[in-house]
Design an enzyme around this catalytic site. Structure first.
Site, mmCIF file in Angstrom:
data_model
loop_
_atom_site.group_PDB
_atom_site.id
_atom_site.type_symbol
_atom_site.label_atom_id
_atom_site.label_comp_id
_atom_site.label_asym_id
_atom_site.label_seq_id
_atom_site.Cartn_x
_atom_site.Cartn_y
_atom_site.Cartn_z
ATOM 1 N N SER A 410 0.832 -1.207 0.000
ATOM 2 C CA SER A 410 0.000 0.000 0.000
ATOM 3 C C SER A 410 0.863 1.251 0.000
ATOM 4 O O SER A 410 0.351 2.360 -0.040
ATOM 5 C CB SER A 410 -0.916 0.003 1.224
ATOM 6 O OG SER A 410 -0.131 -0.049 2.388
ATOM 7 N N HIS A 431 -2.923 -2.927 -5.606
ATOM 8 C CA HIS A 431 -3.266 -2.580 -4.222
ATOM 9 C C HIS A 431 -4.768 -2.742 -4.013
ATOM 10 O O HIS A 431 -5.560 -2.005 -4.600
ATOM 11 C CB HIS A 431 -2.802 -1.137 -3.962
ATOM 12 C CG HIS A 431 -3.141 -0.625 -2.601
ATOM 13 N ND1 HIS A 431 -3.267 0.706 -2.320
ATOM 14 C CD2 HIS A 431 -3.396 -1.285 -1.435
ATOM 15 C CE1 HIS A 431 -3.574 0.857 -1.059
ATOM 16 N NE2 HIS A 431 -3.665 -0.324 -0.495
ATOM 17 N N GLU A 443 -6.177 -0.493 -6.957
ATOM 18 C CA GLU A 443 -5.248 0.565 -7.363
ATOM 19 C C GLU A 443 -4.023 -0.110 -7.975
ATOM 20 O O GLU A 443 -3.199 -0.683 -7.260
ATOM 21 C CB GLU A 443 -4.872 1.395 -6.121
ATOM 22 C CG GLU A 443 -4.075 2.638 -6.414
ATOM 23 C CD GLU A 443 -3.724 3.429 -5.139
ATOM 24 O OE1 GLU A 443 -3.615 4.642 -5.202
ATOM 25 O OE2 GLU A 443 -3.537 2.797 -4.069
ATOM 26 N N ASN A 481 -3.740 6.253 -0.343
ATOM 27 C CA ASN A 481 -3.228 6.488 1.003
ATOM 28 C C ASN A 481 -2.477 7.807 1.121
ATOM 29 O O ASN A 481 -2.439 8.421 2.183
ATOM 30 C CB ASN A 481 -2.336 5.320 1.438
ATOM 31 C CG ASN A 481 -3.181 4.106 1.769
ATOM 32 O OD1 ASN A 481 -4.403 4.215 1.913
ATOM 33 N ND2 ASN A 481 -2.566 2.946 1.848
#
Ligand SMILES: CCCCCCCCCCCCC/C=C/C(=O)SCCNC(=O)CCNC(=O)[C@H](O)C(C)(C)COP(=O)(O)OP(=O)(O)OC[C@H]1O[C@@H](n2cnc3c(N)ncnc32)[C@H](O)[C@@H]1OP(=O)(O)O
Length: 719
Positions: A410, A431, A443, A481
């Site tokens: 991540s 991800h 992702e 993130n």
């Protein structure tokens, strides 16, 4: 347009606007003229309407809703002659008959379909309602209860169910046009009177049904206005004569189509399709690159993420080897997979047979060597760069040369992981978001050497396993993130300054987020963030303690660490930012102990508290994250703002009726967004995330709508 031919006394009308035969002005006009011609032609005994190519029609042309009026003839005008014709009219449905497409079919006297055809009213998903008689005609055909279900959910109904409900009169297996012609001929001479839906009565389901449905819909589609409008329109079909019901439907449609929610939901519909058209900096793109076939896959790590990813693969029919170094962990992972499958069966999301089929393609192993023959591997071990590099080096030796190696990291650098192999072109990030089986976002992260073929393969895989894949470039924490960081940081600062965690969550949930930031943290586990922060600090040579308030001159808030050190890890320990009664329970109640901890923390550091409004909470959290979004765009980590919006909608549940954060910024007007960010930057100089994005500054000087932002980015490589 619509094509017309007379085949031996059968008028065959073809809706012609591929790929989905959207009912544009030309199609509506063509259909109206064709029906008139069939009506006037004495040789014509019956009429068949079908769609060119694979689909009957996907409904009104959504692009036309963007203007201020829809040019006449409307669908209802175009179809009036079908309704009134004494010659039988048959809709011959292949592919999809959705929205206005199904409305056209409901103006016909008969409907036949192929075994794979689908019908439905998906208008709620784009913020409107079936506005061409759907809410008045469907209840006359299948009753109020089933109409409410179909229209408020927008779900697609498959041929078999459509036949049972009475939407289809027959399922046919041969060529749909020929079948349509034969069917139409077979009903010539039978009075069509009983088949005209406008002449039928709607059964009185009583007003209680609607009261109950309003409560259900408010809960299930929280914040969305279209499903409530649909209920009003369906109720009108029960209470009013046909023509008055139609007027009421149109009035409700017009209110919805000009609403902000409809605009945002329609933006989201197209954004999803724009985002699917990916491009690499080399120029290679979704049109030019072809995916490799993925017949078998491997997943490394049977923890929550690994098990969830394996579940996605096997439920999509991909034989998968799940590898874990420890037999006990492996068994635990398999139990998770089996438990989730049982849960899906209990919730009627799949049949027991489908669940058994899925589990039958899952193999397990404690030996990496068992991945020697798979086409693609997804590594999902914990976030440790050295460990991931070690695994990739081994995989490189074990797997066949064409195997694509994916990492579910991540945040870690894809290029560094790829360097551990001799196939850097075949290394890519995939991800997934927790819980992997539920969350739609995938992702996909390309590194500097990732090939277009590899990207095409993981994008195609995402679609195949029913995810929404979005392509992003590599940078610290990627897009989701990275944007979450300033959002979460501001939440903590707001708490330091006087908002309670519960006020913060309330503001976010009232805005439409499925869960507030602090409830999400409790769900993920506060210890996870704690470890990530410690590891990241270690990598940067910094020592973090709960007394740390600045790192290299930048403000930080480590209140979450204080909670972890008190044993409050979130749901798993029964308490975190909230109290859950006991470990694993989900019902969150505010906890005075947490408020005391915050008080103590603020006293210790002499932080003055003040009353903070929900508007300030939203502005600070959202604008900090939006500013980061512009930086991501400016750096070329994504190629278009739609990518960011789709990431927030499918990764974090940003409400579709708000269209995603970048669309939201567009609606606020960029000059206002920029001004507010500059003000926050002045007021909070110790937070780097408030440094205004240069791209935002440039765009704020223009009036460019979101669809044109990329033109400025592309024309100004040096911002
Ligand atoms: C404006 C003021 C009005 C004033 C008042 C006027 C009153 C007039 C009354 C009017 C009443 C109208 C009532 C009817 C309403 C509707 O019908 S709304 C539309 C309902 N239909 C839908 O929502 C279906 C949308 N489409 C899909 O779900 C999917 O596309 C599909 C049909 C299931 C096919 O999927 P797939 O095979 O995966 O292809 P896609 O990639 O999704 O689509 C291919 C391309 O087609 C474009 N497209 C699809 N549907 C539409 C559409 N309805 N309109 C326009 N364009 C559509 C899609 O964007 C793709 O395009 P590209 O990306 O360019 O390839």
């Amino acid at each position: 347009m619509a094509n017309y031919r007379n085949k031996g006394g059968v008028a065959v009308i073809e809706l012609n606007n591929p790929p989905v035969n959207a009912l544009s002005f030309e199609v509506r006009s063509g259909l109206m003229n064709a029906l008139k011609r069939a009506h006037d032609d004495k040789d014509v005994k019956c009429i068949v309407i079908h769609g060119k190519g694979k689909n009957f029609s996907a409904g009104a042309d959504i692009k036309e809703f963007g203007g201020t009026k829809q040019q006449k003839p409307w669908i209802t005008d175009a179809c009036r002659l079908a309704d009134e014709s004494s010659k039988p009219v048959v809709a011959a449905i292949a592919g999809t008959a959705l929205g206005g497409g199904l409305e056209v079919a409901l103006f016909c006297h008969y409907r036949i379909g192929t075994p794979s055809c689908r019908v439905g009213f998906p208008e709620v998903q784009i913020g409107v309602l079936p506005g061409a008689g759907g809410t008045q005609r469907l209840p006359r055909l299948i009753g109020v209860k089933h109409s409410i279900d179909m229209i408020t959910s927008g779900r697609h109904v498959m041929a078999e169910e459509a036949l049972k409900l009475g939407i289809l009169d027959k399922i046919v297996t041969d060529d749909i046009i020929e079948e349509g012609i034969q069917f139409a001929k077979s009903v010539v001479g039978i009075d069509v009177g009983g088949r005209i839906l406008r002449n039928r009565k709607v059964e009185d389901a009583g007003s209680k049904v609607f009261d109950d449905e309003i409560s259900r819909v408010k809960k299930k589609y929280k914040g969305y206005i279209a499903p409530l409008f649909c209920l009003k329109a369906i109720q009108a079909s029960m209470q009013l004569p046909y023509d008055a019901g139609m007027e009421q439907e149109l009035k409700l449609f017009q209110q919805l189509v000009s609403s902000g929610q409809a605009k945002a939901q329609q933006y989201t519909f197209f954004a999803e399709r724009i985002s699917a058209r990916w491009q690499l900096p080399s120029g290679a793109n979704s049109q030019t690159a072809s995916p490799l076939p993925v017949k078998t896959a491997g997943v490394i790590g049977a923890g929550t993420m690994g098990a969830g990813i394996a579940l996605c693969l096997i439920t999509s029919g991909i034989p998968t080897v799940l590898v874990e170094q420890d037999q006990k962990f492996l068994e635990k992972g398999v139990k998770t997979v089996e438990g989730d499958l049982r849960g899906s069966v209990a919730l009627k999301k799949m049949t027991a047979e489908q669940a058994n089929k899925a589990i039958s393609v899952l193999k397990t192993s404690v030996n990496l060597e068992d991945l020697h023959d798979v086409d693609l591997v997804i590594e999902a071990v914990y976030e440790n760069l050295a460990l991931k590099k070690e695994i990739f080096a081994k995989l490189d030796k074990i797997c066949k040369s064409k195997t694509i190696l994916c990492t579910n990291t991540s945040s870690l650098d894809i290029d560094t992981i790829a360097e551990a192999t001799k196939r850097r072109d075949k290394v890519v990030g995939t991800h997934f978001f927790a819980p992997a089986y539920i969350m739609k976002l995938q992702e996909n992260v390309y590194g500097k050497d990732t090939s277009a073929e590899t990207v095409a393969t993981v994008m195609a895989l995402g679609k195949r396993i029913r995810k929404v894949p979005v392509l992003v470039g590599t940078c610290d924490s990627f897009v989701a993130n990275r944007m979450l960081h300033p959002y979460a940081t501001e939440a903590l600062f707001l708490v330091e300054e006087g908002a309670s965690p519960y006020e913060v969550d309330q503001a976010l949930e009232d805005f439409g987020m499925p869960m507030g930031m602090f409830r999400v943290s409790d769900l993920s586990g506060l210890d996870i963030g704690y470890k990530v922060r410690k590891e990241a600090a270690k990598r940067r040579g910094i020592e973090l303690t709960s007394d740390t308030r600045f790192v290299n001159g930048e403000r930080v808030c480590l209140l979450a660490n204080v909670l972890v050190e008190k044993g409050r890890l979130g749901i798993k320990s029964g308490k975190g930012w909230y109290n859950y009664g006991s470990p694993g329970k989900r019902e969150a109640t505010p906890d005075p102990e947490v408020l005391d901890t915050i008080e103590e923390y603020c006293r210790k550091y002499d932080i003055k508290k003040r009353k903070i409004s929900s508007q300030e909470i939203l502005e600070r959290m959202q604008l900090a994250m939006i500013n980061e979004g512009f930086k991501i765009l400016e750096e070329g980590i994504v190629s278009k703002p739609e990518d960011i919006d789709i990431i927030w909608i499918y990764g974090f549940g940003w409400p579709k009726y708000m269209g995603g954060p970048m669309f939201y910024a567009n609606e606020m007007k960029l000059k206002n967004v920029y001004r507010k960010i500059r003000d926050f930057h002045q007021n909070y100089p110790f937070s780097i995330h408030w440094t205004p994005s240069k791209l935002l500054a440039r765009l704020s000087e223009t009036d460019l709508p979101i669809s044109k932002w990329t033109s400025l980015i592309n024309s100004n490589s040096k911002l």
